[in-house]
Design a protein around this motif. Structure first.
Motif, PDB file in Angstrom:
ATOM      1  N   ALA A   1       0.978  -1.172  -0.003  1.00 55.39           N
ATOM      2  CA  ALA A   1      -0.025   0.072   0.117  1.00 55.39           C
ATOM      3  C   ALA A   1       0.766   1.161   0.129  1.00 55.39           C
ATOM      4  CB  ALA A   1      -0.998   0.052   1.331  1.00 55.39           C
ATOM      5  N   GLY A   2       0.390   2.206  -0.776  1.00 54.41           N
ATOM      6  CA  GLY A   2       1.112   3.648  -0.594  1.00 54.41           C
ATOM      7  C   GLY A   2       2.248   3.385  -1.633  1.00 54.41           C
ATOM      8  N   GLU A   3       3.463   3.979  -1.311  1.00 53.46           N
ATOM      9  CA  GLU A   3       4.571   3.958  -2.411  1.00 53.46           C
ATOM     10  C   GLU A   3       5.900   3.801  -1.649  1.00 53.46           C
ATOM     11  OE1 GLU A   3       3.669   6.954  -5.136  1.00 53.46           O
ATOM     12  OE2 GLU A   3       4.920   8.358  -4.242  1.00 53.46           O
ATOM     13  N   VAL A   4       6.964   3.091  -2.229  1.00 54.76           N
ATOM     14  CA  VAL A   4       8.232   3.356  -1.672  1.00 54.76           C
ATOM     15  C   VAL A   4       9.042   3.988  -2.505  1.00 54.76           C
ATOM     16  CG1 VAL A   4      10.410   1.940  -0.958  1.00 54.76           C
ATOM     17  CG2 VAL A   4       8.172   1.002  -0.303  1.00 54.76           C
ATOM     18  N   THR A   5       9.932   5.068  -1.850  1.00 54.91           N
ATOM     19  CA  THR A   5      10.906   5.744  -2.757  1.00 54.91           C
ATOM     20  C   THR A   5      12.157   4.921  -2.492  1.00 54.91           C
ATOM     21  OG1 THR A   5       9.659   7.697  -2.820  1.00 54.91           O
ATOM     22  CG2 THR A   5      11.936   7.784  -3.362  1.00 54.91           C
ATOM     23  N   VAL A   6      12.635   4.259  -3.585  1.00 55.40           N
ATOM     24  CA  VAL A   6      14.073   3.824  -3.328  1.00 55.40           C
ATOM     25  C   VAL A   6      15.182   4.740  -3.615  1.00 55.40           C
ATOM     26  CG1 VAL A   6      15.473   1.864  -4.211  1.00 55.40           C
ATOM     27  CG2 VAL A   6      13.161   1.377  -3.653  1.00 55.40           C
ATOM     28  N   ARG A   7      16.003   5.072  -2.965  1.00 58.47           N
ATOM     29  CA  ARG A   7      17.230   5.829  -3.287  1.00 58.47           C
ATOM     30  C   ARG A   7      18.252   4.996  -3.754  1.00 58.47           C
ATOM     31  NH1 ARG A   7      18.278   8.075   2.364  1.00 58.47           N
ATOM     32  NH2 ARG A   7      19.702   9.549   1.177  1.00 58.47           N
ATOM     33  N   LEU A   8      18.908   5.471  -4.735  1.00 54.14           N
ATOM     34  CA  LEU A   8      19.927   4.693  -5.657  1.00 54.14           C
ATOM     35  C   LEU A   8      21.086   5.437  -5.984  1.00 54.14           C
ATOM     36  CD1 LEU A   8      17.622   2.827  -8.240  1.00 54.14           C
ATOM     37  CD2 LEU A   8      18.824   1.635  -6.311  1.00 54.14           C
ATOM     38  N   GLY A   9      22.451   4.949  -5.443  1.00 56.72           N
ATOM     39  CA  GLY A   9      23.797   5.511  -5.680  1.00 56.72           C
ATOM     40  C   GLY A   9      24.145   6.717  -5.103  1.00 56.72           C
ATOM     41  N   LEU A  10      25.210   6.937  -5.186  1.00 54.77           N
ATOM     42  CA  LEU A  10      25.825   8.372  -4.606  1.00 54.77           C
ATOM     43  C   LEU A  10      25.108   9.361  -4.869  1.00 54.77           C
ATOM     44  CD1 LEU A  10      29.578   7.642  -4.539  1.00 54.77           C
ATOM     45  CD2 LEU A  10      28.266   7.013  -2.743  1.00 54.77           C
ATOM     46  N   GLU A  11      24.541   9.605  -6.073  1.00 55.60           N
ATOM     47  CA  GLU A  11      23.568  10.610  -6.500  1.00 55.60           C
ATOM     48  C   GLU A  11      22.345  10.908  -5.933  1.00 55.60           C
ATOM     49  OE1 GLU A  11      24.079   8.366 -10.104  1.00 55.60           O
ATOM     50  OE2 GLU A  11      25.019   8.117  -8.297  1.00 55.60           O
ATOM     51  N   ASP A  12      21.918   9.696  -4.916  1.00 59.29           N
ATOM     52  CA  ASP A  12      20.862   9.559  -4.559  1.00 59.29           C
ATOM     53  C   ASP A  12      19.523   9.812  -5.459  1.00 59.29           C
ATOM     54  OD1 ASP A  12      18.948   9.149  -2.585  1.00 59.29           O
ATOM     55  OD2 ASP A  12      19.394  11.170  -1.403  1.00 59.29           O
ATOM     56  N   ARG A  13      19.626   9.014  -6.584  1.00 63.05           N
ATOM     57  CA  ARG A  13      18.532   9.054  -7.429  1.00 63.05           C
ATOM     58  C   ARG A  13      17.373   8.378  -6.871  1.00 63.05           C
ATOM     59  NH1 ARG A  13      18.057   4.184 -12.224  1.00 63.05           N
ATOM     60  NH2 ARG A  13      15.911   4.757 -12.631  1.00 63.05           N
TER      61      ARG A  13
END
Length: 228
Positions: A62-74
């Motif tokens: 439910a809802g949404e997850v924001t996955v953070r990726l890489g040193l640039e924090d995509r």
């Protein structure tokens, strides 16, 4: 049907429970460690880190997850009904950047003592585990992380296979640890003449070598992957 483990809704081992976050352990079997959690809107989940020996997966309930990726924090937004898999070596973290509470399943495959690490956080005991600061070179390419959704196979790598299925399966014996999450309504598991029912939001786990059939709307997680 035995041996079989059923974790009823809310019945997992509680790691933490507050208005902003709740985490329960569903599985601490070596092939896959699994948790179910909720996270309030605007809350941080985990800072940027990297695993070298296992994959980290999120299935959004439910809802949404924001996955953070890489040193640039995509920022990668993963909606309800989707699975994100972060392979070993990819720098990542996660948060709830949405406006509503999110609920999600988190799989670590193989387990690599993730459940022990979570218990250590709860009990203020330091646990050395396959989690490390991001490397200076940024780690493996961010493009190796994947998001999939819909019905059918969501991911299939050596360590784990995740499928979203509806309806009745044929009786089958897996040579892997088979786990099920009841997505909608009751889940029925049949072995021979014996039937076991698990309500929506339950986690069911069956060791390798036990033939069974399943009826319902569910996730099937086999670890390691079992495609035969």
């Amino acid at each position: 049907m035995r041996p079989l483990t059923v974790v009823s809704p809310g019945g997992g081992e509680v790691i933490g429970d507050s208005p902003t976050r709740r985490v329960e352990i569903l599985s601490d079997r070596p092939p896959v460690h699994a948790t179910v959690a909720r996270l309030a809107a605007g809350q941080e989940g985990a800072d940027l880190h990297v695993h070298y020996e296992h994959s980290d997966l999120f299935y959004v309930l439910a809802g949404e997850v924001t996955v953070r990726l890489g040193l640039e924090d995509r920022q990668l937004t993963v909606p309800a009904g989707a699975l994100a898999r972060v392979p070993p070596g990819v720098v990542h973290g996660f948060r709830n950047a949405g406006q509503v509470e999110m609920r999600y399943l988190n799989f670590h495959a193989p387990g690599c003592d993730f459940a022990t690490y979570m218990r250590g956080l709860r009990d203020s005991v330091k646990v050395v585990y396959d989690q490390h600061d991001p490397p200076a070179d940024g780690g493996r390419p961010l493009t190796e992380a994947e998001v999939s959704q819909g019905v059918g196979v969501l991911t299939d790598v050596d360590a784990i296979r995740v499928e979203r299925l509806d309806g009745v399966t044929e009786p089958r014996t897996f040579h892997a640890l088979a786990s099920y999450w009841a997505l909608e309504g009751d889940l029925k598991l049949t072995a021979g003449a014996q039937e076991t029912y698990a309500p929506e939001g339950s986690w069911v786990q069956i060791p390798p070598g036990h033939e069974h059939a399943v009826d319902g709307s569910f996730l099937r997680v086999t670890a390691p992957s079992s495609t035969g």
